[in-house]
Design an enzyme around this catalytic site. Structure first.
Site, short mmCIF file in Angstrom:
data_model
loop_
_atom_site.label_atom_id
_atom_site.label_comp_id
_atom_site.label_asym_id
_atom_site.label_seq_id
_atom_site.Cartn_x
_atom_site.Cartn_y
_atom_site.Cartn_z
N ARG A 97 -6.14 8.87 3.43
CA ARG A 97 -7.42 9.19 4.08
C ARG A 97 -7.23 9.41 5.57
NH1 ARG A 97 -9.69 5.23 0.85
NH2 ARG A 97 -11.20 6.05 -0.63
N THR A 121 0.85 -1.20 0.00
CA THR A 121 0.00 0.00 0.00
C THR A 121 0.87 1.24 0.00
OG1 THR A 121 -1.51 1.42 1.26
CG2 THR A 121 -0.31 -0.18 2.54
N LEU A 171 -1.34 9.42 -10.27
CA LEU A 171 0.06 9.38 -10.69
C LEU A 171 0.97 8.92 -9.56
CD1 LEU A 171 -1.44 11.13 -12.79
CD2 LEU A 171 0.62 12.50 -12.98
N MET A 201 -2.42 11.74 -1.52
CA MET A 201 -3.31 10.69 -1.05
C MET A 201 -3.06 10.33 0.42
SD MET A 201 -3.67 7.99 -4.22
CE MET A 201 -4.82 8.30 -5.58
N ARG A 237 0.58 6.75 -7.34
CA ARG A 237 0.60 5.31 -7.08
C ARG A 237 0.97 4.50 -8.31
NH1 ARG A 237 -5.98 4.50 -6.48
NH2 ARG A 237 -6.36 4.08 -8.68
N ASP A 242 -0.09 3.83 1.25
CA ASP A 242 -0.46 4.56 2.48
C ASP A 242 0.46 4.26 3.65
OD1 ASP A 242 -2.60 5.81 1.27
OD2 ASP A 242 -3.99 4.19 1.73
#
Lengths: 416, 416
Positions: free
Chosen positions: B192, B144, B299, B190, B301, B146
Site C-alpha cells: 500500500r 510482514t 499467492l 502488494m 503471501r 511488506d
C-alpha cells in the site's frame, strides 16, 4: 550423410510448462536416432516460418545439460503463434512458400507441437503434401493445459498446471482459514469449454481441508440461485467457503456467466469482469459477508518452478516417440498417451490419425461431475491423481530458477 | 517445576509464508531453554483470546518433525485477527479479562508475532503491565511481506514473498515473449505504502530478460502521462513490455491510482484493488496494442512451496531469539534483524524498544529509486539479493506440499 535430410520443429498455441520438455524430447529422439543432419526450429510457429524466421537447433542443443535445462523452461522456447492456415485452395501461395522452404532445405519431417488449433496446421500441411505427392512426414505432438485433446489420455502440460492449481488452492485454504469471520473465496481457473483444470483443484483436499468446497465446470449448466444456496449450505458447516470456478462457466442456455457483469473504472471505462469477479460481486450483494476472488491468470500455465515431474518426464517421452513415429514413416498423425494401468500408473505412447483430433475438444464427461453439478466424482480424482506426482528438481541461481535464454524471442530485430 | 510458569504466543495481521517459522522458532527456543512449563497459543490472536480461544501447544509440538513441518506451513497456524486494542482508559474491562487470564494461567511471557498494527498490541499490553506493576514480559516478533517495519534490516516473510514475486515475474516474461506482436503486461504487486515487494521484482532480471522493464513504487509520485511515455520508449527497443506496479501507487497529490478505493478496513486503511487493471484500461486507449494485467493477489503471501530458505531459517532464528530476550528480562521490545555483513551475507538478532516500531512504516528510501521514478537502483538490488537465496526442501504427498493440519481454524465450533 546428405541422404539423411533435415527436419524442422514448431511450437504453437498457448504456453504450458511442458511444451519445451516435448521439444527437448524431440531433440533427444533425433540425437539418439541420428536420423537427420540438421534440426531447424520455426520461430513463432508456422506464421514465423512464413516470414522466414527460424533457428538451427542442432547447434544450440548438443549437451545433456542444455537439453535438461530446456525441458524445465516454461512457455515456448521457439515462440508461438495463433495462426490458422487458410485452406490451400484459398491461399496456394502460402503453401508454396512453406513447401519451397521444406524442399530447398531438404526437410523430411515437420514436428508441430500444439493444441487443437495447431493440429489443424498438421492436417492442412499433410493434406497438401499428400495431394501433391510430396515425401514429407508431418507429425503432431500434443500440448495444452486444458487437457481437451481427443484420443490421448491426457495432454503434456496439463499435469503441471494441475499441480500448480492444487498446490495454490491448498495454500489459499491456509490463507483463508485464519480469520474468525465468515468469508467466501472464489478462485477462477482457466478453461473456456473444458473443466479439467478446474477439476484438478480437488486434488488440494487433505485430511484437514476440504477446499475447494464447491467446484463448477463449464460442462454442467451454472445457476446463480443454486450457487447462492450451495454457498449458504456450506456456511452452516464452516466459516470460510472456498469455491473453484472455470472461467468458462455458462448458464443453461450456454451464455457465459462472465458476460453478465461489467464494472466501471475510475476513467469511466467498462471492464469486462471474469467469472470469479462476477460471482464475487453477485455474492457480496446476496450474503453481506466478506467475499473475494482470485484469478490464477497466466501463472497456472507458466509456473515451471512447481512442474509435475510426471508431466515433464512424459512430455520428453512423447517427444521422443514422435521421432520414432516419423522414422516409421507415419504422417498426418499425433502421438498420444495411452494409460496402460492406473495402479501402478503407467502410460505408453501410440499414434492416431490427426483427423480424429484436430479442431475437436474432449470435455469432462458428465458422469465425472456430481449430480448437483458442484463437485467432481472419485473417478475423476482417480484419473487425475497420478498426473501431478513428483516435483521437478529445479536449479536456482541468484534466488530464481535457471531457465533457457530466450533473447531471440524479444529482440526487435527478427533473426532470419 | 511450577515456579517456571507458562507462556503464550499469538499471531496477528496478514499472512506470510514465514510466520509459522517464527512460531516454530519460539517453540524451539522454549524447548531448548526449558524455561516454561506450558506453552499456550492464542487462537485468532488477542481478539480470539478475549473470547477464550486458545490451544496448548506444548502437547502438539514436541518432535523435531512436527516443528519442521510447522516452519514451512503457510499463513498462521494459530489463526489471525485484525483487532486494534482500545486504550486501557477507554476499555479497562478488556485489559482485566486478558490479564486475569495471564495471572490465573501463570503466564510469564506473551510472544506476539505480527506487523505494524500487531506491535501496537505489544505497546499497549506492556504499558498496562508496567502501569499496574505486573511481572509479565511482552515481546514482539516481526512479520510482514511488506518489509515496512522500522529498526529491523528486513522482516520475516518478506524474502519468501520476494522470491515468489521474482520467480513469477521471470515466468511471466517467458509467457509474454512468445508472440510476435506488441504487448504490454502489467503485474500488480502488494504494497500500500511501501514498495519493497514490488522492488523485488527486479530480482527476476537475467542475462536474457530485462523484465520488469519499468517498476513503479508508492514512494515516487506516479504520473499517467509519464507512464505512457515510458512504455512507448521501451516499445522502441522490444516488442513486449513488462511493468511491475505496487497496488498503492499514488499521484503527486497522494491519491491512489487504483480504480476502486472506497472500502475501509478496521484500521482505517483504504482497501485497494485494481492499480494494474486501471493502468491496463488506460494504456489500451493510448496505445492500441494488446495490454493485460496480472494481479499476484494472495499467492505472493502464501506460496510456501517456493519459500526462501534464507527467510525460513532466519525466521526460526528470530523466534528463538525472542525467547532469549524474554529470559533476559526484556519487555516492550521487538526482536530485529541486524545485517552484520552483506558479502558474505550475515545477520544477527538484536532487540529494540517497541515504541520506535509500532504504528510506524519504513518505506523505500527515495535514493534507492532511480531519478525518473520508474526503476530501482543497484543499491536496492544489493540489499535484496541475499534475502531470496535458497529453496525450501518441501515434502510432497499426493502431488501437493505437506503442511500442518489446521482443522482447529475452520471448524464452526470454536475450541476453548
Amino acid at each position: 550423410m546428405l541422404s539423411k535430410g533435415n527436419c524442422i520443429i514448431g511450437q504453437s498455441g498457448g504456453p504450458t510448462v511442458a511444451i519445451n520438455a516435448s521439444l527437448s524430447g524431440v531433440l533427444q529422439g533425433i540425437i539418439e536416432s541420428d536420423a537427420y543432419n540438421s534440426v531447424y526450429g520455426m520461430v513463432h510457429g508456422i506464421e514465423g516460418l512464413l516470414q522466414g524466421s527460424y533457428l538451427n537447433l542442432s547447434e544450440q542443443f548438443k549437451t545433456k545439460e542444455s537439453l535438461d535445462k530446456l525441458a524445465i523452461t516454461p512457455s515456448m522456447y521457439l515462440g508461438s503463434c495463433r495462426f490458422k492456415l487458410p485452406h490451400y485452395e484459398v491461399a496456394p501461395e502460402i503453401y508454396e512458400i512453406l513447401f519451397n522452404f521444406f524442399t530447398s532445405n531438404d526437410i523430411r519431417t515437420v514436428f508441430y507441437i500444439g493444441g487443437n488449433d495447431s493440429m489443424d496446421t498438421v492436417v492442412k500441411l499433410s493434406s497438401y503434401a499428400k495431394a501433391n505427392n510430396l515425401s514429407i512426414n508431418i507429425i503432431g505432438v500434443p500440448k495444452t493445459i486444458d487437457n481437451d485433446l481427443p484420443m490421448t489420455d491426457h495432454t503434456p502440460g496439463f499435469g503441471s498446471a494441475a499441480k500448480f492449481v492444487a498446490t495454490t488452492m491448498l495454500e489459499i485454504a491456509h490463507d483463508t482459514y485464519i480469520y474468525n469471520i465468515p468469508s467466501v473465496t472464489i478462485v477462477e481457473i482457466m478453461g473456456r469449454n473444458a473443466g479439467w483444470l478446474t477439476a484438478s483443484s480437488a486434488l488440494a483436499r487433505t485430511s484437514y481441508s476440504n477446499a475447494p468446497d464447491l467446484i463448477y465446470l463449464p460442462e454442467a449448466p451454472f445457476c446463480l440461485d443454486s450457487f447462492v444456496e450451495d454457498v449458504k449450505r456450506i456456511q452452516k458447516q464452516r466459516k470460510n467457503v472456498i469455491v473453484a470456478v472455470s472461467e468458462g462457466i455458462k448458464d443453461k442456455d450456454g451464455n457465459y456467466i462472465s458476460a453478465t457483469s461489467t464494472a466501471v473504472d475510475a476513467f469511466g471505462h467498462k471492464q469486462l469482469c471474469g467469472a470469479g469477479k462476477t460471482l464475487e460481486n453477485y455474492l457480496k450483494d446476496k450474503l453481506g459477508c466478506k467475499v473475494r476472488s482470485v484469478e490464477l491468470n497466466v501463472l497456472q500455465r507458466s509456473a515451471s518452478h512447481i512442474a509435475s515431474k510426471t508431466d515433464i518426464d512424459e512430455s520428453i517421452m512423447i517427444g521422443k516417440a514422435a521421432v520414432k513415429s516419423a522414422l516409421e514413416g507415419k504422417t498426418a498423425q499425433m502421438v498420444c498417451y495411452h494409460r496402460m494401468s492406473n495402479d501402478p500408473y503407467y502410460v505408453d505412447v501410440v499414434s492416431h490419425a490427426i483427423e480424429d483430433i484436430a479442431n475437436k475438444e474432449k470435455v469432462v464427461p458428465r458422469m465425472w461431475i456430481n449430480e448437483a453439478g458442484n463437485d467432481v466424482t472419485e473417478d475423476m480424482l482417480t484419473y487425475l491423481r497420478p498426473l501431478i506426482e513428483g516435483e521437478t528438481v529445479m536449479g536456482y541461481a541468484n534466488g530464481v530458477p535457471v531457465y533457457c535464454d530466450i533473447t531471440h524471442l524479444h529482440t526487435k530485430t527478427e533473426q532470419k
